[in-house]
Design a protein around this motif. Structure first.
Motif, short mmCIF file in Angstrom:
data_model
loop_
_atom_site.label_atom_id
_atom_site.label_comp_id
_atom_site.label_asym_id
_atom_site.label_seq_id
_atom_site.Cartn_x
_atom_site.Cartn_y
_atom_site.Cartn_z
N ALA A 253 10.60 -4.25 21.11
CA ALA A 253 10.37 -5.09 22.29
C ALA A 253 11.53 -5.08 23.27
CB ALA A 253 10.07 -6.52 21.86
N SER A 254 12.67 -4.62 22.86
CA SER A 254 13.83 -4.62 23.77
C SER A 254 14.79 -3.51 23.37
CB SER A 254 14.54 -5.98 23.75
OG SER A 254 14.83 -6.38 22.41
N HIS A 255 14.30 -2.28 23.33
CA HIS A 255 15.13 -1.16 22.93
C HIS A 255 16.28 -0.99 23.92
CE1 HIS A 255 16.47 2.88 21.96
NE2 HIS A 255 15.79 2.79 20.82
N PRO A 256 17.50 -0.76 23.43
CA PRO A 256 18.65 -0.65 24.34
C PRO A 256 18.48 0.39 25.44
CG PRO A 256 19.40 -0.83 22.07
CD PRO A 256 17.90 -0.71 22.01
N ALA A 257 17.85 1.53 25.14
CA ALA A 257 17.66 2.56 26.17
C ALA A 257 16.73 2.07 27.27
CB ALA A 257 17.11 3.84 25.54
N VAL A 258 15.72 1.30 26.89
CA VAL A 258 14.79 0.74 27.88
C VAL A 258 15.50 -0.32 28.72
CG1 VAL A 258 12.66 -0.58 28.19
CG2 VAL A 258 12.77 1.24 26.46
N VAL A 259 16.19 -1.23 28.04
CA VAL A 259 16.88 -2.32 28.74
C VAL A 259 17.94 -1.78 29.69
CG1 VAL A 259 18.35 -4.35 28.43
CG2 VAL A 259 16.40 -3.98 26.90
N ARG A 260 18.70 -0.80 29.22
CA ARG A 260 19.77 -0.24 30.07
C ARG A 260 19.21 0.38 31.34
NH1 ARG A 260 20.97 3.65 27.08
NH2 ARG A 260 20.20 5.39 28.35
N ARG A 261 18.18 1.19 31.17
CA ARG A 261 17.64 1.90 32.33
C ARG A 261 16.95 0.95 33.31
NH1 ARG A 261 16.64 7.71 32.19
NH2 ARG A 261 17.48 8.68 30.29
N LEU A 262 16.16 0.01 32.80
CA LEU A 262 15.45 -0.88 33.72
C LEU A 262 16.41 -1.82 34.42
CD1 LEU A 262 14.80 -4.06 32.68
CD2 LEU A 262 13.39 -2.84 31.05
N THR A 263 17.49 -2.23 33.72
CA THR A 263 18.49 -3.09 34.35
C THR A 263 19.20 -2.36 35.49
OG1 THR A 263 18.84 -4.29 32.28
CG2 THR A 263 20.56 -4.48 33.96
N GLU A 264 19.59 -1.13 35.23
CA GLU A 264 20.24 -0.33 36.27
C GLU A 264 19.32 -0.15 37.47
OE1 GLU A 264 21.20 3.25 34.23
OE2 GLU A 264 22.96 2.41 33.20
N GLN A 265 18.05 0.12 37.21
CA GLN A 265 17.11 0.32 38.31
C GLN A 265 16.86 -0.96 39.09
OE1 GLN A 265 15.65 3.14 39.70
NE2 GLN A 265 15.09 1.59 41.21
N ALA A 266 16.73 -2.09 38.38
CA ALA A 266 16.48 -3.36 39.06
C ALA A 266 17.63 -3.73 39.98
CB ALA A 266 16.24 -4.46 38.04
N GLU A 267 18.83 -3.35 39.62
CA GLU A 267 19.99 -3.61 40.47
C GLU A 267 19.98 -2.73 41.72
OE1 GLU A 267 23.22 -3.06 37.79
OE2 GLU A 267 23.17 -5.13 37.04
N ARG A 268 19.35 -1.56 41.64
CA ARG A 268 19.28 -0.66 42.81
C ARG A 268 18.17 -1.10 43.75
NH1 ARG A 268 17.98 4.87 40.65
NH2 ARG A 268 18.24 5.51 42.83
N PHE A 269 16.94 -1.19 43.26
CA PHE A 269 15.80 -1.74 44.01
C PHE A 269 14.64 -1.87 43.05
CE2 PHE A 269 15.72 2.89 44.57
CZ PHE A 269 14.41 3.24 44.31
N THR A 270 13.74 -2.82 43.34
CA THR A 270 12.61 -3.09 42.44
C THR A 270 11.29 -2.52 42.93
OG1 THR A 270 12.18 -5.22 43.52
CG2 THR A 270 13.65 -5.23 41.59
N HIS A 271 11.21 -2.19 44.23
CA HIS A 271 9.93 -1.72 44.76
C HIS A 271 10.11 -1.15 46.16
CE1 HIS A 271 5.58 -1.56 45.48
NE2 HIS A 271 5.79 -2.15 46.65
N THR A 272 9.40 -0.06 46.42
CA THR A 272 9.25 0.40 47.80
C THR A 272 7.81 0.84 48.05
OG1 THR A 272 9.65 2.79 47.48
CG2 THR A 272 11.60 1.35 47.72
N CYS A 273 7.04 1.09 46.99
CA CYS A 273 5.73 1.74 46.97
C CYS A 273 5.94 3.23 47.17
CB CYS A 273 4.76 1.19 47.99
SG CYS A 273 3.13 1.99 47.85
N PHE A 274 5.63 3.99 46.14
CA PHE A 274 5.85 5.44 46.17
C PHE A 274 5.02 6.11 47.25
CE2 PHE A 274 5.41 9.82 44.58
CZ PHE A 274 6.76 10.14 44.39
N LEU A 275 3.92 5.48 47.67
CA LEU A 275 3.10 6.04 48.73
C LEU A 275 3.74 5.85 50.11
CD1 LEU A 275 -0.42 4.82 47.56
CD2 LEU A 275 0.79 6.90 46.92
N VAL A 276 4.78 5.03 50.18
CA VAL A 276 5.47 4.77 51.44
C VAL A 276 6.79 5.53 51.50
CG1 VAL A 276 6.49 2.98 52.92
CG2 VAL A 276 4.38 2.51 51.64
N THR A 277 7.66 5.30 50.51
CA THR A 277 8.90 6.07 50.38
C THR A 277 9.05 6.47 48.92
OG1 THR A 277 10.25 4.09 50.00
CG2 THR A 277 10.05 4.87 52.28
#
Length: 444
Positions: free
Chosen positions: A72-96
């Motif tokens: 439910a909280s594998h370190p590889a998953v948590v690390r990557r999603l945390t890093e991404q959330a700090e960069r941006f959470t959404h743009t819509c891939f169909l837009v950018t």
């Protein structure tokens, strides 16, 4: 792991008082149509353990219905999603655009069966992936009809609900349903009328007859099948059946779609369950374990089919969300680096013989089946094959009371399915199976 991976019951009963109070609030605020299997509220989770708000440590044999295969909280998953959330959470891939979407697509193109040219489209849910697979198949073939199997489950949207076999609770009261959906018998070996040895040949003959004489093969866009039927009862098709379906589809220009939403990504002891039968589908749908706990789904398939839909025909506002893509890359990293395909096979070798020992002429367990870490017991009236959903329900209740989460399923509601996280410690798995076996024996 900061959570001790052990079963520990600290309340007199489960659910404990805090969960009971929260459940009362839930009933006041949330629609009754959203059911629940075990009415406990979870505070923390990891590996093979769920910790509820009362402090009970519950052995997880469900993985959020095959979602948290890496825990439910594998370190590889948590690390990557945390890093991404700090960069941006959404743009819509169909837009950018962003690289995570492309990286997940590339991984699925690499991992799915076959060495042909492939492309991938990402979505949010399994039902959404199935719907888009049908859109792709219909566009590519110019045909309307879709063939599915008895006991199938493909989702809860209008189209996928129409494709799903079981009426209650998935379809009752929700019609009228989508047109051009046709159903062939599922080759359910345990319940095949003339015996399991005839299920493959007779099942194939029935499918051929329905397609060629009732529908017309030139009207069929896709045949959609789960390599192991999930909600229908973890039904493993007899050897040769899926290969025969694939060959028949190829012969008539029909797109063969493997719905691997529950079976995919190491769950069955292969990266994809259709590999057990040497089947290379035209399109394959994935979800559940793909996102490592976040909503993400995909259709992967032959590049010529995937490109049949013009720009703008596929997509969705949240399809391939960047945080979900990051989580998926972490889940795939864990599956590959930790050898979780082999781990699923080890779980089967460890658990299946113990479950098989429960089968007998006077037993409530009629059959044990499954592959890898996707295993099931079917409950019947002793000495018959009449379904016994009340027995399955009673066994599930006893497991829950003892702090082991199990799930009930099956068209007749008489199957208990086991979907432990692939990272569960083996001693914890053994303890969970101990509780299950004791619960079954207490009812025999």
């Amino acid at each position: 792991m900061s959570i001790p991976e052990q079963r520990r019951i600290v309340t007199t009963v489960i659910p404990g008082p805090k969960s009971v109070k929260l459940h009362e609030r839930r009933r006041a605020e949330i629609a009754d149509g959203l059911g629940t299997t075990m009415p406990v509220f979870i505070d923390r989770a990891g590996g093979g353990v769920l910790v509820d708000v009362d402090g009970n440590h519950i052995i997880d044999l469900a993985s959020g219905i095959a979602v948290t295969s890496v825990g439910a909280s594998h370190p590889a998953v948590v690390r990557r999603l945390t890093e991404q959330a700090e960069r941006f959470t959404h743009t819509c891939f169909l837009v950018t655009e962003y690289d995570g979407f492309v990286d997940v697509a590339a991984a699925l193109n690499r991992l799915t069966p076959g060495d042909h040219a492939k492309k991938t489209a990402l979505f949010s849910t399994g039902a959404e992936a199935v719907e888009n697979a049908i859109k792709i198949a219909r566009t590519a073939t110019g045909r309307p009809a879709v063939v599915v199997l008895g006991h199938a489950y493909h989702g809860r949207t209008l189209l996928t609900m129409s494709m799903t076999a079981k009426n209650v609770p998935y379809k009752q009261g929700f019609g009228p349903f989508a047109p051009e959906i046709y159903r062939a018998p599922s080759p359910y070996p345990y319940r095949w009328p003339s015996g399991p040895e005839n299920a493959a040949a007779e099942g194939l003959e029935a499918l051929r007859e329905i397609v060629t004489t009732q529908i017309g093969a030139n009207n069929v866009a896709a045949i959609v099948a789960e390599p192991i039927q999930g909600e229908g009862g973890f039904i493993v098709p007899p050897p040769g059946y899926l290969k025969g379906v694939q060959e028949f589809a190829n012969e008539h220009g029909i797109v063969f779609v493997a719905d691997e939403i529950q079976t995919g990504l190491a769950r069955t002891g292969a990266m994809f369950a259709c590999e057990h039968e040497g089947v290379v589908p035209d399109l394959i749908t994935t979800a559940k374990a793909l996102g490592g706990g976040l909503p993400l789904a995909a259709v992967t398939g032959r590049a010529d089919l995937m490109d049949a839909v013009p720009a703008g025909g596929l997509g969705g506002t949240y399809a391939g969300n960047p945080v979900a893509c990051a989580a998926a890359l972490g889940a795939i990293e864990a599956i590959e680096s930790e050898g979780l395909v082999d781990r699923a096979r080890e779980i089967e070798r460890r658990v299946l013989p113990r479950l098989a020992a429960l089968v007998g002429p006077d037993s409530v367990v009629g059959e044990v089946r499954g592959r890898g870490a996707m295993l099931a017991l079917e409950f019947v009236r002793p000495g018959t094959r009449r379904p016994a959903p009340d027995v399955a329900r009673a066994v599930v209740a006893r497991c829950h009371e003892a702090g082991v989460l199990t799930l009930q399923c099956g068209t007749f509601g008489n199957v208990i399915r086991l979907l432990p996280p692939l990272v569960i410690p083996m001693e914890l798995l053994d303890e969970g199976v101990d509780v299950l076996v004791e619960a079954v024996r207490s009812i025999r």
